[in-house]
Structure formats: structure tokens, C-alpha cells
Design an enzyme around this catalytic site. Structure first.
Site, PDB file in Angstrom:
ATOM      1  N   CYS A 162       0.803  -1.220   0.000  1.00 16.27           N
ATOM      2  CA  CYS A 162       0.000   0.000   0.000  1.00 16.27           C
ATOM      3  C   CYS A 162       0.837   1.271   0.000  1.00 16.27           C
ATOM      4  CB  CYS A 162      -0.926   0.008   1.206  1.00 16.27           C
ATOM      5  SG  CYS A 162      -1.703  -1.582   1.442  1.00 16.27           S
ATOM      6  N   HIS A 294      -3.663   7.842   5.345  1.00 15.68           N
ATOM      7  CA  HIS A 294      -3.718   6.498   4.778  1.00 15.68           C
ATOM      8  C   HIS A 294      -5.163   6.002   4.947  1.00 15.68           C
ATOM      9  CE1 HIS A 294      -2.196   2.938   3.050  1.00 15.68           C
ATOM     10  NE2 HIS A 294      -2.482   2.175   4.082  1.00 15.68           N
ATOM     11  N   GLU A 305      -3.018   5.468  13.069  1.00 16.99           N
ATOM     12  CA  GLU A 305      -2.653   6.668  12.306  1.00 16.99           C
ATOM     13  C   GLU A 305      -2.965   7.932  13.108  1.00 16.99           C
ATOM     14  OE1 GLU A 305      -4.287   6.859   8.342  1.00 16.99           O
ATOM     15  OE2 GLU A 305      -2.908   8.481   7.801  1.00 16.99           O
ATOM     16  N   LYS A 326      -9.964   7.506   0.439  1.00 14.23           N
ATOM     17  CA  LYS A 326     -10.280   6.097   0.144  1.00 14.23           C
ATOM     18  C   LYS A 326     -11.767   5.836   0.317  1.00 14.23           C
ATOM     19  CE  LYS A 326      -5.865   3.789   1.128  1.00 14.23           C
ATOM     20  NZ  LYS A 326      -4.989   4.867   1.652  1.00 14.23           N
ATOM     21  N   HIS A 331      -9.379   1.659  -1.932  1.00  9.59           N
ATOM     22  CA  HIS A 331      -7.950   1.478  -1.675  1.00  9.59           C
ATOM     23  C   HIS A 331      -7.309   0.897  -2.935  1.00  9.59           C
ATOM     24  CE1 HIS A 331      -4.173   0.678   0.031  1.00  9.59           C
ATOM     25  NE2 HIS A 331      -4.521   0.329   1.249  1.00  9.59           N
ATOM     26  N   PHE A 390       1.229  -2.868   4.592  1.00 13.11           N
ATOM     27  CA  PHE A 390       1.459  -4.191   5.152  1.00 13.11           C
ATOM     28  C   PHE A 390       2.962  -4.468   5.043  1.00 13.11           C
ATOM     29  CE2 PHE A 390      -2.790  -6.705   4.587  1.00 13.11           C
ATOM     30  CZ  PHE A 390      -3.321  -5.987   5.631  1.00 13.11           C
TER      31      PHE A 390
END
Lengths: 402, 83
Positions: A162, A294, A305, A326, A331, A390
Site C-alpha cells: 500500500c 492512509h 494513524e 479512500k 484502496h 502491510f
């Protein structure tokens, strides 16, 4: 060190087939997420996604091109054409020799993989099309952009899940900043919305079955999207000398690794990346007016976050705006940072902050101004774009209004 | 093998323990099973019993499937198996 500016932007995603359409959708808080239309969708538990609709590749590419272009490459080329056209650059001689393409991508040609696995495993055929490998390799998009625009400098693809796009754009930024090249083409592309792609994500049990609601107490997971974002990063004097329109300046970035868990994010890893970007850009935290989060809409990301932002910004965290687009375009995995950079450009250049849509209920663990549901007009001088992947790989970009 | 024995065997394997070390009162946390271990256990249980367990890692408390202890997990699976 050279100053680096953005002189071209292009995209295709669930919100629009170009930048004006996408920014208009973000301003209106439109949602690009809907029922998935793909083969065997009835066998999926997750049936929603932010698909690019009304895209007719056969009207854009010829038969030979289509035989070589996976959907992620098609998206990358559509976005690159828009970005390069806006920049007005033509590549020959020295400029051609030095300009390259650094793209982010995570899955490679997933549509091609899916289709050809069906051919050999499900249909039992023993022969596949000769172009399967050049179509699915995840540098295909970067290579085809280099060929179409005669770009003979350093080109490669960055894969960090990501954070791929932010890592890619950070590389391009470095190259221009350190005078390796006056111009770099960068961004990212992804197309994972196929049966195998969605099925794989279902397994982790982090996907929402109804909507992406970042920061809302009612959030229940992420929603996948697809598309591409491509930008022209250009050395400031080079752009000024030719009278190019400057969309924004890239002023810094930082990358960190959590070195902790393969899927769970770390507050410390995220906050080190954010504070690193501020240090690299040589700015005070009070200068930051907007953060494109994010903001995946998972329980784990959003609270981590928000606590990382609170750590870095202290009392200023209550004054800045942070939104997750998003909620609208889904995403895009390896392409997500590129499309999200558009929201930063809109904030800096147009003074419009894209909202976090689907926001229903405050979460005490995410108590920030998330620009809920409606876009807002505000003057912003510095914007950040967060990406936390990730694998614990984090990359944050810092941009300034020009 | 009954449901209870099979589930305990799956959980024990995930926790790298002997089945005799897994008590009905144990929580997954007691057994050292983290979030990834949990989704892996759920997958193994679904495969073993050919069932679908409604579980979203983002809202475990909202699921009808109670993962708070080995006993509640077994009760949930027995319900699904008998449904």
C-alpha cells in the site's frame, strides 16, 4: 539540492477518467464504490469495490497494444498521457536520455494471472497466450510509458504494497532533487479487482461488505479500488525557464520500517515517517494544514494513524485537517498514494479539502478534524500524504503551495 | 472425533501447545494467539467443518460468533455445524 515541482498530473480511477473529473467528484464527496461487476462475483463474500466504469480500452488502444497491456498498464498509460500532455514536455536528446519512469505497483498484471490460471487450471487447457509474461510483469506499465514517450533514463517499479506509490514518488523526487535527471515520470497503478484478487483479500477478514468509513466509529473495513495516478516531477528552474504551469512543489519525504509485524501497523513507525518528512522538508509542524490520511477504514489503521499524528503534531493536531479519500475511490493498493496525491494538490492549489465521506459517528480513538462528508474551502500551505503498508513499510510525502 | 476435541486440536496446533494444555476457560490471548493466528484458526475450523464463520477482524464484538474463550468458540461452532 534542486527544488522539485509537479508540472503534470493524470489519473483514471473510480471517481473519473481524468484529473478534472476526479477532483470534481472529490469536491462533491461522490462515492465511487459500488457493486462489483466481475466474473464469478456470486462466489465472493465481498461484493463491493471501486471499479473504473465506462472504460473502453478498445477505443483507446489498438489490437496489438491490447494484446500486451494488462488493465493496470492501460490505466497507467491513460494517466501518463494526461500528465505528459499537461506538462507540454517533448522528449528528445539529453532530456530523453535522462528522464525515466518510476511507478508503484503491488500485484502486477492480476487480471492476466487470473484469466490464465483459469485457462490452465479450470478449463484444463495446456496452452496460454505467448504474451502472458510481458503482460503480467509488474514493470510492464513503467516500460510501456517509457516506450510511448521515448524516456531512456532510469525506469523501474517499486513494490511495497500500500506504500508502493509513495515509495516510487520518493525515488523520483530524489532523482530530480539530486540533479540525476531534470524530469521524472512517477506515480502508480493497480488493478486487483478480479475474482482471485478479491478472494485473496477476503481471507484476511479486514474487508467491509458495505462501505469504507474511515475514522468513523462505525467503520468495518477497507474497500478495494483500482486505477492509476501519474505525475511529472520537474526541476524548478527547468520548469520556470519554459514557463510551465506548476501544480505544487514536492518539498520532502521520509520512509521508515516498523520491523514489528507483517500486518499490524505501528504507531511509532508511522510517527517516525511523518516527523521524518517534516525534517526532510525543513518545515515546522505548525505549517502543515492538511494531511491526506492512509485512512483505510480498518480498526487497526485508523486508530494507529490518529495516534501517530497526535504524537507528531501535539496541540497542532487539533488545528489541522486530515481526510481519507479512500472513502470515495477505495484502496488502490500499489496505486493509492498516487491518486491520493491529487487531493493534496487540490488542497494546495485550489484551496479545497477533499472530505472523508461515509462518516457517521465520532470515534474517541480518532478525534481529529477528518473533514466529514463535505469538502471544505481552506488555504493550505503545506500538505502531507501518508502511506503505511502491510509489512510495516511507511512513506510520507510533503508538498507545498507554489 | 467430536467438535470439541477437533477445535481444541486446531487451536492447540496454532498455539504450538499440546491439546491437554488448552482449557475451556482459556482465551486466545492466554494461549498466545494473535490477530493473524486468529484468522488462521478460523480458516482451519471452516475447512474442517465445511462451515462459514461470520467474522470481521474490524468489529469482532459485533459478530454473532463469540471468540472470548475456547468454550464460546466451541459453542459457536456447534451451533453452525448443527444449523
Amino acid at each position: 539540492m534542486k527544488r522539485v515541482v509537479i508540472t503534470g498530473a493524470g489519473t483514471i480511477n473510480a471517481l473519473g477518467h481524468d484529473v478534472p473529473q476526479t477532483l470534481a467528484a472529490m469536491r462533491e464527496g461522490k462515492c465511487g464504490i459500488g457493486e462489483l461487476s466481475l466474473r464469478d462475483v456470486d462466489r465472493l463474500a465481498v461484493k463491493i469495490g471501486a471499479q473504473v466504469r465506462g472504460f473502453e480500452p478498445d477505443k483507446i488502444f489498438n489490437r496489438q497494444q491490447l494484446a500486451l497491456y494488462d488493465r493496470f498498464t492501460q490505466f497507467a498509460l491513460v494517466a501518463a498521457r494526461e500528465a505528459l500532455a499537461q506538462s507540454g514536455l517533448e522528449f528528445s536528446g539529453e532530456l530523453s536520455a535522462k528522464t525515466g519512469v518510476v511507478l508503484g505497483n503491488s500485484g502486477g498484471g492480476m487480471q492476466t494471472l487470473d484469466e490464465n490460471y483459469r485457462t490452465v487450471y479450470e478449463d484444463g487447457k495446456n496452452r496460454v497466450h505467448p504474451f502472458v509474461v510481458p503482460k503480467l510483469m509488474n514493470n510492464a506499465a513503467a516500460s510501456h510509458i517509457s516506450m510511448e514517450f521515448n524516456l531512456k533514463g532510469p525506469s523501474f517499479t517499486v513494490a511495497s504494497a500500500c506504500a508502493s506509490s509513495n515509495h516510487a514518488m520518493a525515488q523520483a523526487f530524489q532523482m530530480v532533487r539530486h540533479a540525476m535527471s531534470p524530469v521524472m515520470i512517477t506515480g502508480g497503478a493497480e488493478s486487483m479487482l478480479c475474482f482471485g484478487g478479491v478472494k485473496a483479500w477476503e481471507g484476511l477478514r479486514v474487508m467491509s461488505k458495505d462501505a469504507c468509513r474511515p475514522f468513523s466509529a462505525t467503520r468495518n473495513g477497507m474497500v478495494q479500488g483500482e486505477g492509476a495516478g501519474v505525475f511529472v516531477f520537474e526541476e524548478y528552474e527547468h520548469a520556470k525557464a519554459r514557463g510551465a504551469e506548476i501544480l505544487a512543489e514536492v518539498i520532502g519525504f521520509a520512509m521508515t520500517s516498523d520491523a514489528a509485524d507483517i500486518v499490524m501497523p505501528s504507531r511509532q513507525g508511522a510517527s517516525r515517517a511523518i516527523s521524518g518528512a517534516l525534517a526532510d522538508a525543513r518545515i515546522n509542524r505548525e505549517e502543515v494544514g492538511y494531511i491526506n490520511a492512509h485512512g483505510t477504514g480498518t480498526a487497526a489503521n485508523d486508530k494507529t494513524e490518529c495516534s501517530a499524528v497526535a504524537d507528531v503534531f501535539g496541540p497542532h493536531a487539533d488545528k489541522l485537517m486530515i481526510s481519507s479519500t479512500k472513502s470515495m475511490h477505495g484502496h488502490l493498493i500499489g496505486g493509492t498514494g498516487a491518486v491520493e496525491l491529487l487531493a493534496c494538490i487540490m488542497a494546495l492549489r485550489d484551496g479545497v479539502i477533499a472530505p472523508t465521506i461515509g462518516y457517521e459517528e465520532a470515534d474517541p480513538e480518532c478525534e481529529m478534524d477528518v473533514v466529514p462528508n463535505q469538502a471544505r474551502e481552506a488555504q493550505v500551505d503545506v500538505a502531507l500524504s501518508n502511506a503505511f503498508a502491510f509489512g510495516g513499510l511507511n512513506a510520507v510525502m510533503a508538498l507545498r503551495r507554489v | 472425533m467430536d467438535v470439541k476435541k477437533q477445535v481444541i486440536a486446531i487451536i492447540a496446533e496454532q498455539a504450538v501447545l499440546e491439546p491437554s494444555d488448552v482449557s475451556m476457560e482459556s482465551t486466545l490471548e492466554d494461549l498466545g494467539i494473535d490477530s493473524l493466528g486468529l484468522v488462521e484458526s478460523i480458516f482451519a475450523i471452516e475447512e474442517a467443518f465445511d462451515i462459514s464463520i461470520p467474522f470481521n477482524a474490524n468489529e469482532p464484538e459485533k459478530s454473532d460468533f463469540d471468540i472470548s474463550s475456547v468454550a464460546t468458540i466451541i459453542a459457536g461452532i456447534e451451533q453452525l455445524v448443527n444449523a
